[in-house]
Write an enzyme that holds these catalytic residues in place. Structure first.
Site, PDB file in Angstrom:
ATOM      1  N   TYR A   1      34.360  52.828   5.677  1.00 11.79           N
ATOM      2  CA  TYR A   1      34.092  51.867   6.755  1.00 11.79           C
ATOM      3  C   TYR A   1      32.920  52.306   7.620  1.00 11.79           C
ATOM      4  CZ  TYR A   1      36.430  55.087  10.004  1.00 11.79           C
ATOM      5  OH  TYR A   1      36.754  56.175  10.761  1.00 11.79           O
TER       6      TYR A   1
ATOM      7  N   LYS B   1      -0.542  36.971   0.979  1.00 15.77           N
ATOM      8  CA  LYS B   1      -1.398  35.787   0.911  1.00 15.77           C
ATOM      9  C   LYS B   1      -2.129  35.728  -0.440  1.00 15.77           C
ATOM     10  CE  LYS B   1      -3.613  34.719   4.578  1.00 15.77           C
ATOM     11  NZ  LYS B   1      -4.462  34.393   5.689  1.00 15.77           N
TER      12      LYS B   1
ATOM     13  N   ARG C   1       3.438  30.622   2.520  1.00 15.36           N
ATOM     14  CA  ARG C   1       4.242  31.843   2.652  1.00 15.36           C
ATOM     15  C   ARG C   1       5.637  31.416   3.086  1.00 15.36           C
ATOM     16  NH1 ARG C   1       0.903  33.927   7.898  1.00 15.36           N
ATOM     17  NH2 ARG C   1       1.333  32.155   9.193  1.00 15.36           N
TER      18      ARG C   1
ATOM     19  N   GLY D   1      30.724  61.320  13.427  1.00 15.65           N
ATOM     20  CA  GLY D   1      30.145  61.012  14.741  1.00 15.65           C
ATOM     21  C   GLY D   1      28.672  61.343  14.659  1.00 15.65           C
ATOM     22  N   THR D   2      27.909  60.375  14.162  1.00 15.26           N
ATOM     23  CA  THR D   2      26.517  60.692  13.809  1.00 15.26           C
ATOM     24  C   THR D   2      25.613  60.847  15.025  1.00 15.26           C
ATOM     25  OG1 THR D   2      26.304  58.349  13.350  1.00 15.26           O
ATOM     26  CG2 THR D   2      26.510  59.817  11.459  1.00 15.26           C
ATOM     27  N   ASN D   3      26.105  60.461  16.221  1.00 17.45           N
ATOM     28  CA  ASN D   3      25.277  60.727  17.409  1.00 17.45           C
ATOM     29  C   ASN D   3      25.186  62.240  17.612  1.00 17.45           C
ATOM     30  OD1 ASN D   3      25.324  57.970  17.772  1.00 17.45           O
ATOM     31  ND2 ASN D   3      26.982  58.031  19.274  1.00 17.45           N
ATOM     32  N   ASP D   4      26.356  62.870  17.679  1.00 15.48           N
ATOM     33  CA  ASP D   4      26.354  64.321  17.873  1.00 15.48           C
ATOM     34  C   ASP D   4      25.894  65.050  16.622  1.00 15.48           C
ATOM     35  OD1 ASP D   4      27.046  65.282  20.495  1.00 15.48           O
ATOM     36  OD2 ASP D   4      28.913  64.164  20.264  1.00 15.48           O
TER      37      ASP D   4
ATOM     38  N   ARG E   1     -10.290  36.747   4.981  1.00 14.24           N
ATOM     39  CA  ARG E   1      -9.031  36.838   5.741  1.00 14.24           C
ATOM     40  C   ARG E   1      -8.215  38.047   5.304  1.00 14.24           C
ATOM     41  NH1 ARG E   1      -7.197  30.996   6.919  1.00 14.24           N
ATOM     42  NH2 ARG E   1      -8.815  29.816   5.918  1.00 14.24           N
TER      43      ARG E   1
ATOM     44  N   MET F   1      -3.787  40.294  12.342  1.00 16.21           N
ATOM     45  CA  MET F   1      -5.086  40.839  11.953  1.00 16.21           C
ATOM     46  C   MET F   1      -6.137  39.734  11.957  1.00 16.21           C
ATOM     47  SD  MET F   1      -3.949  43.557   9.149  1.00 16.21           S
ATOM     48  CE  MET F   1      -2.894  42.397   8.377  1.00 16.21           C
TER      49      MET F   1
ATOM     50  N   ARG G   1      40.279  58.311  20.014  1.00 18.24           N
ATOM     51  CA  ARG G   1      39.741  59.665  20.129  1.00 18.24           C
ATOM     52  C   ARG G   1      40.253  60.314  21.414  1.00 18.24           C
ATOM     53  NH1 ARG G   1      33.450  60.632  20.805  1.00 18.24           N
ATOM     54  NH2 ARG G   1      33.851  59.908  22.910  1.00 18.24           N
TER      55      ARG G   1
ATOM     56  N   SER H   1      35.804  60.921  10.408  1.00 18.46           N
ATOM     57  CA  SER H   1      34.928  59.905  10.980  1.00 18.46           C
ATOM     58  C   SER H   1      33.642  60.612  11.415  1.00 18.46           C
ATOM     59  CB  SER H   1      35.619  59.248  12.173  1.00 18.46           C
ATOM     60  OG  SER H   1      34.709  58.389  12.812  1.00 18.46           O
TER      61      SER H   1
ATOM     62  N   CYS I   1      31.165  56.411  12.984  1.00 18.70           N
ATOM     63  CA  CYS I   1      31.382  55.725  14.255  1.00 18.70           C
ATOM     64  C   CYS I   1      30.268  55.989  15.260  1.00 18.70           C
ATOM     65  CB  CYS I   1      32.736  56.101  14.853  1.00 18.70           C
ATOM     66  SG  CYS I   1      32.821  57.833  15.323  1.00 18.70           S
TER      67      CYS I   1
ATOM     68  N   GLU J   1      31.213  66.074  13.608  1.00 19.10           N
ATOM     69  CA  GLU J   1      30.043  65.986  14.484  1.00 19.10           C
ATOM     70  C   GLU J   1      29.271  67.292  14.524  1.00 19.10           C
ATOM     71  OE1 GLU J   1      31.178  63.605  18.314  1.00 19.10           O
ATOM     72  OE2 GLU J   1      32.867  64.866  17.733  1.00 19.10           O
TER      73      GLU J   1
ATOM     74  N   GLY K   1      -0.816  36.417  12.427  1.00 12.57           N
ATOM     75  CA  GLY K   1      -1.693  36.491  13.598  1.00 12.57           C
ATOM     76  C   GLY K   1      -2.054  37.899  14.049  1.00 12.57           C
TER      77      GLY K   1
ATOM     78  N   HIS L   1      15.004  56.036  27.590  1.00  6.08           N
ATOM     79  CA  HIS L   1      16.365  56.222  28.072  1.00  6.08           C
ATOM     80  C   HIS L   1      17.018  54.888  28.408  1.00  6.08           C
ATOM     81  CE1 HIS L   1      19.348  56.938  31.282  1.00  6.08           C
ATOM     82  NE2 HIS L   1      19.703  57.949  30.496  1.00  6.08           N
TER      83      HIS L   1
END
Ligand code: PEP
Ligand code: MG
Length: 897
Positions: free
Chosen positions: A854, A23, A337, A768-771, A93, A104, A615, A766, A834, A747, A102, A453
């Protein structure tokens, strides 16, 4: 030298956002360009940091600078702050760096007290107006600075109007306001224990403190969390001389968007109120008029506003949201803005601005807030039919769902089997509820946040979810849910909106996802600049088709275990697991083979010409068997001997398969090595499907992926198995040409650390970024999200949930290392990601920077990933250009020396 913490509007510009807040920077920019902005000054974000560091105290230095700013303002306006005959009135302000509309606080009319209000009466010859301003100040100051609940003032106002027998604020007389002023002052005293401050400098100091503190109020914190705005930013404070829209009928105030923020149409859109002050529009006390009607009431004013809109849009090259006030026929601009807009409008405005020649295609792409695309790409609610919102929770997983309420997972699963649409409602879900989530159209929980979860599982399954909905209370015994004074019984219909978090009673009609021409245009531009390919995580032909429709360039992860979860297939799978001998197991596997082959054929067909990464089986086998307590209770109630024997056998098997830590147990390639016949069957099914498709003229590109490799020897032995089975199947009746790849998921950290050796046997990696995230941090995701992660995030021990936003520092380092080592050995090695991060914008940017080939994500996230990949490429190019410029500057400097 002391730090400069106060800037006049004449000193700043639009580029100083980090210091002056959005602002403040825009007010300075508008002042610079000659727009009618009431003069004022900005207290910087650095001052805010200093305030927090000194224990929420305004230092003497800052106070001195504020007073200097005020002196300058007094001289600009020819009025004095606190002068009883010619009082300067100001607003205070907040103004954060990233817009938080809105969230603050704001205080208007500062500088009024029992004396100066009389000066205002004399100056304006309008006692009604002056007393109205004063009572507004006490009301705003009382609630924002002194923490008195707003309703205490509202109550007094309503009572006064009732006593006077009037309805509208404009009908209140000067005497009425005077009466209210003394009641308000009494109210302040009663509720805060101190008088409303008559010293105007105290008013200012307290107001600035309150605005700084409002950075930490609850709604601002929640907003920052959802929008990933760093808590460290802090807010600036703008002190501006007041102009009044409530002085009479040639005055007014309003808000105007330069284009329609819902449709994106290029027409002015806004509202105003005649004879009113800013907060009246927001508070909804009176119903504002649409901006077009101003054409008839104050035509000159309308033309001026239109002119300002054009000027500001041209200047900022984006749709603007402008606040204005008209004081005795003169227009003032109080704020501009970039206007907030919904996804559809964002796309249209971006595409239109390109065709109007205002911005480039790259600019248009950068403007798209990818997380908003969820609004367009999932089923939504027909807003015209929404009447009965009974509660609002956190918008945890996008899309809308209707169904009948079930309060436990078993009921949800049972009703779903009977063909009913169900919404699972729980106080929170646990892994035990997974079958209920699977069966439900959507999930509602009364507890838990965006990383609970329920939220994580629902997002993973692409199901709408509203969580942390504290406005509902669930009585499991009575099978009822309470929302305010409403009761929802089990079996009643409700609707969930996972985009807004609304819970609506009854079944509201839904609208299918819409792919507009503007989205197609933006996607085409994105495809022209992005470097990353975008693949889909899809496990069946239907999802593969949807993914292709959204532009998937292949499948990056087909989780074959998902093919075994339907009841008829699960029974065969269980027979395979229960088998006591190899022969018995092979009989069951022979039955599973055609089922898998059928699915693979459908997927290959849907992905004709594109790679399909399959897989091999990954989860531990016990996941396919019922849980122990369920089996034991069935055994107790069973009354046939034959069933009893079967149940006892199953219990024995479940016990035998029990592991202390299944996540680190017999799963992934470990399973395929101990039971090669399982992988053998899967490989055979893949290549039989490939052969059948090839014979039908489909172009098939299978990529067989071995999960959870930690040592090169695991990949080596399984690759040999793939090659052997492929050779047999592909040349069984005639020789078929099928170029396939064999690769591995990375992984396990050890796989990343030994990537060079592993690459010798892999055509692709590939991630496996979860594991990989679980194993790098040593967190089990379910336990972390169920127990301590929310606490860690609250305490800011971690910047994000690492299961949602890739931890570039740790997990990212492993990825970078593996890519570099793998490519050093094999330059053609294909690399991708993946895990769930493949659909997250910041993680996609990391993948681009690291040079992966990819990203793979769920089908509905593909358009978003295409745009995020383009944004990453543009950002990267901009950085490279900037570095080159800096380098060139340095060279010129060096030569000059
Ligand atoms: C992963 O670990 O990132 C992965 C994609 O596998 P899954 O989520 O199926 O364990
Ligand atoms: Mg995994």
């Amino acid at each position: 030298m002391t730090l400069k913490m106060v800037y006049s509007f004449t000193e700043g510009n639009a580029k100083m956002k980090a210091l002056l807040g959005g602002k403040g920077a825009n007010l300075a920019e508008m002042t610079r360009t000659g727009l009618p902005v009431p003069p004022g000054f900005t207290i910087t974000t650095e001052a805010c940091h200093a305030f927090f560091h000194s224990g929420n105290r305004i230092t003497d230095d800052l106070l001195a600078q504020i007073n200097l700013g005020l002196k300058q303002l007094e001289s600009d306006k020819g009025q004095m702050f606190g002068d009883p005959s010619h009082p300067l009135l100001i607003s205070v302000r907040s103004g954060s760096v990233t817009s938080m509309p809105g969230m603050m606080d704001t205080i208007l009319n500062l500088g009024l007290n029992d004396e100066t209000v009389e000066g205002l009466v004399a100056l304006t010859h309008n006692d009604r107006f002056a007393y109205d301003c004063y009572r507004r100040l006490i009301q705003m100051f009382g609630s924002v600075v002194m923490g008195i609940e707003g309703f205490q003032f509202e109550r007094l106002l309503t009572r006064m109007k009732k006593n006077l027998g009037i309805q509208q604020d404009q009908e209140v007389t000067a005497e009425g306001w005077q009466q209210l002023i003394s009641e308000y002052k009494q109210c302040v005293k009663t509720h805060s224990g101190v008088e409303f401050p008559q010293n105007v400098h105290d008013q200012l100091k307290l107001a600035v403190e309150a605005v700084f503190k409002s950075w930490h109020n609850h709604r601002a914190q929640v907003y920052r969390k959802i929008n990933r705005i760093p808590d460290e930013q802090g807010t600036a404070v703008n002190v501006q001389s007041m102009v009044f829209g409530n002085k009479g009928d040639d005055c007014g105030t309003g808000v105007v968007f330069t284009r329609n923020p819902s449709s994106g149409e290029n027409v002015m859109f806004g509202e105003y109120l005649i004879n009113a002050q800013g907060e009246d529009v927001v508070a909804g006390v009176r119903t504002p008029q649409t901006i077009e009607t101003l054409k008839n009431i104050l035509p000159e004013m309308y033309d001026q506003i239109e002119q300002v809109c054009k000027q500001l849009e041209q200047h900022y090259k984006d749709m603007q949201d402008i606040e204005f006030t008209v004081e005795n026929g003169k227009l003032y601009v109080l704020q501009t803005r970039n206007g907030k807009r919904n996804a559809q409008a964002a796309l249209k405005v971006a595409v239109d601005l390109v065709s109007e020649g205002v911005i480039s295609r790259e600019d248009a792409l950068q403007r798209i807030e990818v997380s908003h695309l969820d609004q367009l790409l999932h089923r939504g609610i027909d807003e015209s039919a929404v009447t009965d919102v009974i509660a609002v929770g956190l918008p945890a997983s996008p899309g809308a769902a209707i169904g009948i309420v079930a309060f436990d997972a078993d009921t949800a699963a049972e009703w779903n089997k009977a063909g009913k649409q169900v919404i699972l409602v729980r106080s929170e879900t646990t892994p035990e509820d997974i079958h209920g989530v699977l069966a439900a159209e959507g999930v509602l929980t009364s507890r838990g946040g965006m990383t609970s979860h329920a939220a994580v599982v629902a997002r993973g399954m692409g199901k709408p979810c509203v969580c942390g909905c504290e406005g509902v209370r669930i009585d499991l015994q009575a099978k009822q849910m309470f929302a305010g004074d409403r009761i929802v019984e089990e079996g009643d219909w409700i609707t969930l909106d996972g985009v807004s978090g609304r819970v609506i009673q009854g079944a509201v009609p839904l609208k299918e996802a819409t792919v507009t021409d503007e989205l197609l245009q933006i996607l085409q531009w994105a495809d022209e600049v992005r470097k990353l390919r975008v693949y889909a995580n899809a496990d069946n032909p239907e999802d593969a088709e949807i993914a292709r429709g959204f532009g998937a360039e292949g499948i990056g992860l087909c989780r074959t275990e998902h093919m075994f979860f339907s009841p008829s297939r699960l029974a065969v799978m269980q027979r395979m697991i229960m088998a006591d001998s190899l022969e018995e197991r092979k009989i069951a596997l022979d039955q599973l083979l055609p089922m898998q082959q059928f699915d693979f054929e459908g997927i290959f067909k849907a992905m004709d010409g594109l790679p399909v990464t399959v897989r091999l089986l990954d989860p531990p086998l016990h996941e396919f068997l019922p849980n122990l307590s369920e089996l034991q209770s069935k055994l107790q109630s069973s009354d046939t001997d034959e069933e009893k024997v079967q149940l006892q056998q199953m219990i024995r098997k479940v016990n035998a398969l029990h592991e202390s830590n299944p996540m680190l147990g017999q799963r992934g390639c470990r399973l395929g090595i101990v039971y090669p016949e399982i992988y053998d069957m899967q490989i055979e099914a893949i290549f039989k499907a490939a052969s059948a498709c090839i014979d039908r003229g489909v172009s098939v590109h299978p990529e067989i992926m071995i999960p959870l490799v930690g040592d090169v020897s695991e990949l080596k032995i399984l690759r040999e198995l793939v090659d052997e089975v492929a050779e047999q199947v592909l040349s069984a009746d005639k020789k078929r040409e099928c170029r396939y790849k064999v690769g591995t998921m990375i992984e396990v950290p050890r796989a990343a650390l030994t990537a060079r050796r592993i690459a010798a046997h892999a055509d692709f990696f590939s991630f496996g970024t979860n594991d990989l995230t679980q194993m790098t941090y040593g967190y089990s995701r379910d336990d972390a999200e169920g127990k301590f992660l929310a606490h860690y995030l609250d305490k800011k021990l971690l910047p994000h949930n690492p299961f949602q936003v890739l931890d570039s520092e740790g997990v990212g380092q492993l990825i970078d290392l593996a890519v570099t080592a793998g490519r050093a050995l094999k330059p053609t090695l294909k690399t991708g990601i993946c895990g769930e991060h493949g659909g997250d914008k910041d993680s996609i940017a990391f993948c681009h920077q690291t040079g992966l080939d990819y990203v793979s994500c769920s089908p509905y996230r593909i358009p978003m990933a295409r745009i995020a990949a383009a944004q990453a490429a543009i950002e990267h190019n901009n950085q490279v250009e900037k570095q080159a410029e800096k380098q060139a500057e340095k060279q010129v400097e060096a030569k000059a020396v």
